[in-house]
Motif scaffolding. Structure first.
Motif, PDB file in Angstrom:
ATOM      1  N   ILE A 161       4.864   5.125   3.775  1.00 36.34           N
ATOM      2  CA  ILE A 161       4.022   4.065   4.544  1.00 36.34           C
ATOM      3  C   ILE A 161       2.607   4.768   4.347  1.00 36.34           C
ATOM      4  CG2 ILE A 161       3.450   2.887   6.811  1.00 36.34           C
ATOM      5  CD1 ILE A 161       6.544   2.486   6.208  1.00 36.34           C
ATOM      6  N   VAL A 162       1.796   3.825   3.743  1.00 32.52           N
ATOM      7  CA  VAL A 162       0.135   4.169   3.468  1.00 32.52           C
ATOM      8  C   VAL A 162      -0.745   3.490   4.221  1.00 32.52           C
ATOM      9  CG1 VAL A 162      -1.566   4.233   1.590  1.00 32.52           C
ATOM     10  CG2 VAL A 162       0.953   4.534   0.877  1.00 32.52           C
ATOM     11  N   ALA A 163      -1.522   4.145   5.061  1.00 35.78           N
ATOM     12  CA  ALA A 163      -2.401   3.399   6.174  1.00 35.78           C
ATOM     13  C   ALA A 163      -3.701   3.398   6.023  1.00 35.78           C
ATOM     14  CB  ALA A 163      -1.882   4.071   7.567  1.00 35.78           C
ATOM     15  N   LYS A 164      -4.385   4.397   5.326  1.00 39.06           N
ATOM     16  CA  LYS A 164      -5.753   4.356   5.129  1.00 39.06           C
ATOM     17  C   LYS A 164      -6.331   3.417   3.997  1.00 39.06           C
ATOM     18  CE  LYS A 164      -7.906   8.424   5.302  1.00 39.06           C
ATOM     19  NZ  LYS A 164      -8.405   9.612   5.444  1.00 39.06           N
ATOM     20  N   HIS A 165      -7.278   3.337   4.173  1.00 39.47           N
ATOM     21  CA  HIS A 165      -7.861   2.010   3.246  1.00 39.47           C
ATOM     22  C   HIS A 165      -8.075   2.446   1.887  1.00 39.47           C
ATOM     23  CE1 HIS A 165     -11.388  -0.309   1.151  1.00 39.47           C
ATOM     24  NE2 HIS A 165     -10.761  -1.259   2.121  1.00 39.47           N
ATOM     25  N   GLU A 166      -8.529   3.750   1.803  1.00 37.89           N
ATOM     26  CA  GLU A 166      -8.783   4.468   0.641  1.00 37.89           C
ATOM     27  C   GLU A 166      -7.424   4.521  -0.360  1.00 37.89           C
ATOM     28  OE1 GLU A 166     -10.550   8.249   1.049  1.00 37.89           O
ATOM     29  OE2 GLU A 166     -10.603   8.833  -1.135  1.00 37.89           O
ATOM     30  N   ASP A 167      -6.551   4.733   0.387  1.00 31.53           N
ATOM     31  CA  ASP A 167      -5.079   5.200  -0.217  1.00 31.53           C
ATOM     32  C   ASP A 167      -4.589   3.715  -0.352  1.00 31.53           C
ATOM     33  OD1 ASP A 167      -5.358   7.959  -0.408  1.00 31.53           O
ATOM     34  OD2 ASP A 167      -4.239   8.054   1.732  1.00 31.53           O
ATOM     35  N   VAL A 168      -4.568   2.668   0.425  1.00 25.41           N
ATOM     36  CA  VAL A 168      -3.878   1.365   0.422  1.00 25.41           C
ATOM     37  C   VAL A 168      -4.730   0.975  -1.025  1.00 25.41           C
ATOM     38  CG1 VAL A 168      -4.093  -0.992   1.166  1.00 25.41           C
ATOM     39  CG2 VAL A 168      -3.422   0.929   2.618  1.00 25.41           C
ATOM     40  N   LEU A 169      -6.154   1.116  -1.298  1.00 23.23           N
ATOM     41  CA  LEU A 169      -6.641   0.504  -2.283  1.00 23.23           C
ATOM     42  C   LEU A 169      -6.119   1.325  -3.714  1.00 23.23           C
ATOM     43  CD1 LEU A 169      -8.700  -1.610  -2.339  1.00 23.23           C
ATOM     44  CD2 LEU A 169     -10.584   0.023  -2.306  1.00 23.23           C
ATOM     45  N   THR A 170      -5.888   2.581  -3.536  1.00 22.11           N
ATOM     46  CA  THR A 170      -5.494   3.264  -4.650  1.00 22.11           C
ATOM     47  C   THR A 170      -4.278   2.658  -5.284  1.00 22.11           C
ATOM     48  OG1 THR A 170      -6.406   5.241  -3.797  1.00 22.11           O
ATOM     49  CG2 THR A 170      -4.889   5.601  -5.377  1.00 22.11           C
ATOM     50  N   VAL A 171      -3.270   2.582  -4.348  1.00 23.54           N
ATOM     51  CA  VAL A 171      -1.872   1.718  -4.399  1.00 23.54           C
ATOM     52  C   VAL A 171      -2.042   0.763  -5.286  1.00 23.54           C
ATOM     53  CG1 VAL A 171       0.124   1.328  -3.758  1.00 23.54           C
ATOM     54  CG2 VAL A 171      -0.818   3.321  -2.725  1.00 23.54           C
ATOM     55  N   LEU A 172      -2.832  -0.262  -4.642  1.00 18.38           N
ATOM     56  CA  LEU A 172      -3.049  -1.637  -5.304  1.00 18.38           C
ATOM     57  C   LEU A 172      -3.591  -1.707  -6.500  1.00 18.38           C
ATOM     58  CD1 LEU A 172      -4.175  -3.768  -2.035  1.00 18.38           C
ATOM     59  CD2 LEU A 172      -1.877  -3.603  -3.193  1.00 18.38           C
ATOM     60  N   ARG A 173      -4.471  -0.613  -7.113  1.00 17.88           N
ATOM     61  CA  ARG A 173      -5.313  -0.486  -8.165  1.00 17.88           C
ATOM     62  C   ARG A 173      -4.460   0.298  -9.140  1.00 17.88           C
ATOM     63  NH1 ARG A 173     -11.515  -0.475  -5.880  1.00 17.88           N
ATOM     64  NH2 ARG A 173     -11.434  -2.688  -5.237  1.00 17.88           N
ATOM     65  N   THR A 174      -3.607   0.849  -8.787  1.00 21.06           N
ATOM     66  CA  THR A 174      -3.021   1.615  -9.822  1.00 21.06           C
ATOM     67  C   THR A 174      -1.414   1.411 -10.284  1.00 21.06           C
ATOM     68  OG1 THR A 174      -4.004   3.479  -8.458  1.00 21.06           O
ATOM     69  CG2 THR A 174      -2.746   4.151 -10.442  1.00 21.06           C
ATOM     70  N   PRO A 175      -1.234   0.074 -10.954  1.00 17.87           N
ATOM     71  CA  PRO A 175       0.106  -0.324 -11.145  1.00 17.87           C
ATOM     72  C   PRO A 175       0.707   0.347 -12.178  1.00 17.87           C
ATOM     73  CG  PRO A 175      -1.416  -1.885 -12.180  1.00 17.87           C
ATOM     74  CD  PRO A 175      -2.415  -0.962 -11.470  1.00 17.87           C
ATOM     75  N   GLU A 176       0.056   1.088 -13.029  1.00 14.49           N
ATOM     76  CA  GLU A 176       0.972   2.114 -13.972  1.00 14.49           C
ATOM     77  C   GLU A 176       1.455   3.060 -13.182  1.00 14.49           C
ATOM     78  OE1 GLU A 176      -2.194   1.331 -13.735  1.00 14.49           O
ATOM     79  OE2 GLU A 176      -3.753   3.173 -13.857  1.00 14.49           O
ATOM     80  N   ILE A 177       1.233   3.518 -11.755  1.00  8.78           N
ATOM     81  CA  ILE A 177       2.241   4.409 -11.006  1.00  8.78           C
ATOM     82  C   ILE A 177       2.927   3.677 -10.009  1.00  8.78           C
ATOM     83  CG2 ILE A 177       1.773   6.181  -9.379  1.00  8.78           C
ATOM     84  CD1 ILE A 177      -0.511   7.184 -11.157  1.00  8.78           C
ATOM     85  N   PHE A 178       2.228   2.799  -9.104  1.00 10.20           N
ATOM     86  CA  PHE A 178       2.928   2.112  -8.211  1.00 10.20           C
ATOM     87  C   PHE A 178       3.126   0.595  -8.870  1.00 10.20           C
ATOM     88  CE2 PHE A 178      -0.042   5.091  -6.312  1.00 10.20           C
ATOM     89  CZ  PHE A 178       0.773   5.972  -5.588  1.00 10.20           C
ATOM     90  N   SER A 179       4.405   0.238  -9.280  1.00 14.66           N
ATOM     91  CA  SER A 179       4.885  -0.862  -9.789  1.00 14.66           C
ATOM     92  C   SER A 179       5.186  -1.852  -8.749  1.00 14.66           C
ATOM     93  CB  SER A 179       5.860  -0.561 -10.596  1.00 14.66           C
ATOM     94  OG  SER A 179       6.410  -1.717 -11.225  1.00 14.66           O
ATOM     95  N   SER A 180       4.823  -3.128  -8.958  1.00 13.93           N
ATOM     96  CA  SER A 180       5.341  -4.341  -8.309  1.00 13.93           C
ATOM     97  C   SER A 180       6.487  -4.908  -8.888  1.00 13.93           C
ATOM     98  CB  SER A 180       4.136  -5.291  -8.126  1.00 13.93           C
ATOM     99  OG  SER A 180       4.405  -6.479  -7.688  1.00 13.93           O
ATOM    100  N   ASN A 181       7.351  -4.105  -9.720  1.00 11.88           N
ATOM    101  CA  ASN A 181       8.444  -4.773 -10.543  1.00 11.88           C
ATOM    102  C   ASN A 181       9.558  -5.070  -9.563  1.00 11.88           C
ATOM    103  OD1 ASN A 181      10.269  -2.541  -9.687  1.00 11.88           O
ATOM    104  ND2 ASN A 181       9.758  -1.536 -11.427  1.00 11.88           N
ATOM    105  N   ALA A 182      10.867  -5.743  -9.962  1.00 15.46           N
ATOM    106  CA  ALA A 182      11.637  -6.327  -9.201  1.00 15.46           C
ATOM    107  C   ALA A 182      12.379  -5.524  -8.159  1.00 15.46           C
ATOM    108  CB  ALA A 182      12.452  -7.211 -10.271  1.00 15.46           C
ATOM    109  N   GLU A 183      12.205  -4.214  -8.533  1.00 14.38           N
ATOM    110  CA  GLU A 183      12.847  -3.286  -7.614  1.00 14.38           C
ATOM    111  C   GLU A 183      12.198  -3.135  -6.418  1.00 14.38           C
ATOM    112  OE1 GLU A 183      15.957  -1.602  -8.108  1.00 14.38           O
ATOM    113  OE2 GLU A 183      16.055  -3.022  -9.888  1.00 14.38           O
ATOM    114  N   ALA A 184      10.824  -3.379  -6.183  1.00 17.58           N
ATOM    115  CA  ALA A 184      10.042  -3.124  -5.143  1.00 17.58           C
ATOM    116  C   ALA A 184      10.472  -4.031  -3.964  1.00 17.58           C
ATOM    117  CB  ALA A 184       8.688  -3.400  -5.491  1.00 17.58           C
ATOM    118  N   VAL A 185      10.926  -5.388  -4.063  1.00 14.81           N
ATOM    119  CA  VAL A 185      11.557  -6.159  -3.161  1.00 14.81           C
ATOM    120  C   VAL A 185      12.605  -7.026  -3.876  1.00 14.81           C
ATOM    121  CG1 VAL A 185      10.562  -8.035  -1.450  1.00 14.81           C
ATOM    122  CG2 VAL A 185       8.836  -6.710  -2.707  1.00 14.81           C
ATOM    123  N   LYS A 186      13.477  -7.133  -2.900  1.00 12.09           N
ATOM    124  CA  LYS A 186      14.708  -7.828  -3.714  1.00 12.09           C
ATOM    125  C   LYS A 186      14.929  -9.209  -2.711  1.00 12.09           C
ATOM    126  CE  LYS A 186      16.788  -3.986  -5.714  1.00 12.09           C
ATOM    127  NZ  LYS A 186      17.645  -2.767  -5.365  1.00 12.09           N
TER     128      LYS A 186
END
Ligand code: HEM
Length: 393
Positions: A47-72
């Motif tokens: 779980i990621v709560a801080k603005h800065e970290d949330v933005l990093t996750v959203l803006r780094t798809p090459e590490i944090f993928s939104s592929n079909a494994e993320a939500v079923k």
């Protein structure tokens, strides 16, 4: 059936007060455990709560993928464009963005205003209504089914299918997967039927225009059109319903804020942005780490589910001035209620138009409303809908 609830009636693990007013919980998360791994059965997520970290996750798809494994959610192929990573993601957005651009959406405003007034006509004389059932749920469904070209006469069936995916009745994750896969198969069947009908006889709707659209010189296949519609079906309905519920619940309980909108309706667009920030109706999104990494010093292993909490980022004092003050005249408001990075909401202009028209018409015709006596509002988890939003005026 009573519209009231007591803490005893809440689902296990559900803290009613935190669902109603989640901002103090978000603050506790940021202060005590800004990045934390939670085990839950055989599922776990970071779980990621801080603005800065949330933005990093959203803006780094090459590490944090939104592929079909993320939500079923019952899908048999990746949903388009949410479960497609860059670079392929961009070619779908190139096709879809113009359909949801402000100019195209402006063309839907008159019809939306007519629909909202129709819903208000049905309740205004009774001087009471369940806002969720009378307006917040039917409005986005009607707008969206008409836009997409799905038969409006089958609205109830579509809403039930969508609810079967978003709120499956199951006691654990394995049970949930069985349920959503069953409902998913029904959604595919409905969409295949409509897509086949439009191939034979095109109409003036989105599905027909998708079928003749080209991405990089190639036409979308019928399966790709179905994969887009499946996502729209889930993304376009509950989010607007939840936002309308949260906004009206807030305004019913904050007399001064409601009066400011009645006196100055021109504040409504800015009020919508501020309420999106403060209420964050979509509390968080989902990603999966596709390589070992770390966030704020916390190691994250490849294959871990990662949950950036948008509501927490939207109230983080290290980013926002007067984070805990709801201010309809805030000068800049770069909230993350529509997400961020490449997957930022495709439907934000449509959503804003629906929210604005509803707030304008409701306050023009029913300016002075309040919660019905004794109602303890029940907010749902994840998407913050308020099903017992009973109002009187
Ligand atoms: C107030 C209402 C809405 C809210 C708060 C909202 C919120 C969001 C959020 C947070 C995301 C990012 C998801 C992620 O990063 O995993 C998203 C994506 C998306 N939304 Fe919305 N949404 C709303 C209305 C709509 C509507 C009306 C549509 C209709 C088409 C829509 C279609 C989409 C699509 C297609 C995506 C995926 C975009 C992509 O992957 O490139 N949304 N939305």
């Amino acid at each position: 059936m009573s519209n009231e609830t007591t803490p005893e009636e809440a689902a296990p693990g559900q803290d009613l007060e935190s669902l109603r007013n989640p901002q103090p919980l978000y603050k506790m998360m940021r202060d005590l455990a800004p990045v934390v791994h939670m085990e839950r059965g055989n599922m776990g997520s970071t779980i990621v709560a801080k603005h800065e970290d949330v933005l990093t996750v959203l803006r780094t798809p090459e590490i944090f993928s939104s592929n079909a494994e993320a939500v079923k959610i019952g899908q048999i192929r990746p949903l388009i464009p949410l479960q497609i990573d860059p670079p392929d993601h961009a070619k779908y957005r190139k096709l879809l963005d113009p359909l949801f651009a402000p100019k195209r959406i402006a063309g839907l405003e008159e019809r939306t205003r007519l629909l909202v007034n129709g819903f208000i006509d049905e309740v205004i004389d009774a001087k009471k209504a369940n806002f969720h059932l009378s307006v917040a749920e039917p409005l986005p469904s009607m707008v969206f089914l008409e836009l997409l070209g799905l038969p409006v006469s089958r609205a109830k069936e579509f809403i039930a299918l969508k609810d079967g995916i978003i709120r499956p009745v199951a006691s654990d994750e394995a049970g949930r997967l069985v349920k959503v896969n069953e409902v998913g198969a029904k959604i595919y069947a409905v969409l295949s039927e409509v897509v086949e009908a439009r191939i034979l006889e095109p109409k003036n709707d989105f599905i027909s225009s998708f079928l003749t659209s080209e991405v990089d010189g190639e036409r979308l296949t019928p399966d790709e059109v179905i994969d887009i519609c499946y996502l729209f079906f889930l993304a376009g309905l509950d989010t607007v319903t939840a936002s309308l519920d949260c906004f009206i619940a807030y305004l019913a309980q904050n007399e001064d804020k409601r009066q400011s909108l009645i006196a100055r309706p021109e504040l409504i667009p800015a009020a919508i942005e501020e309420l999106l920030r403060w209420e964050s109706p979509v509390t968080g999104v989902a990603r999966i780490a596709i390589q070992d990494t770390e966030l704020s010093g916390c190691p994250i292993k490849k294959g871990t589910l990662v949950a950036p909490i948008l509501g927490s980022a939207n109230t983080d004092e290290s980013f926002w001035e007067r984070a805990n003050e709801v201010d309809f005249e805030r000068e800049t408001n770069k909230h993350l209620a529509f997400g961020g990075g490449v997957h930022r909401c495709l439907g934000s202009h449509l959503a804003r138009m629906e929210l604005r028209v509803t707030l304008e018409e409701w306050h023009r015709r029913i300016p002075n409303y309040q919660l019905a006596n004794g109602i303890a509002l029940r907010y749902s988890q994840g998407l913050r809908q308020v099903e017992n939003l009973e109002l009187v005026w």
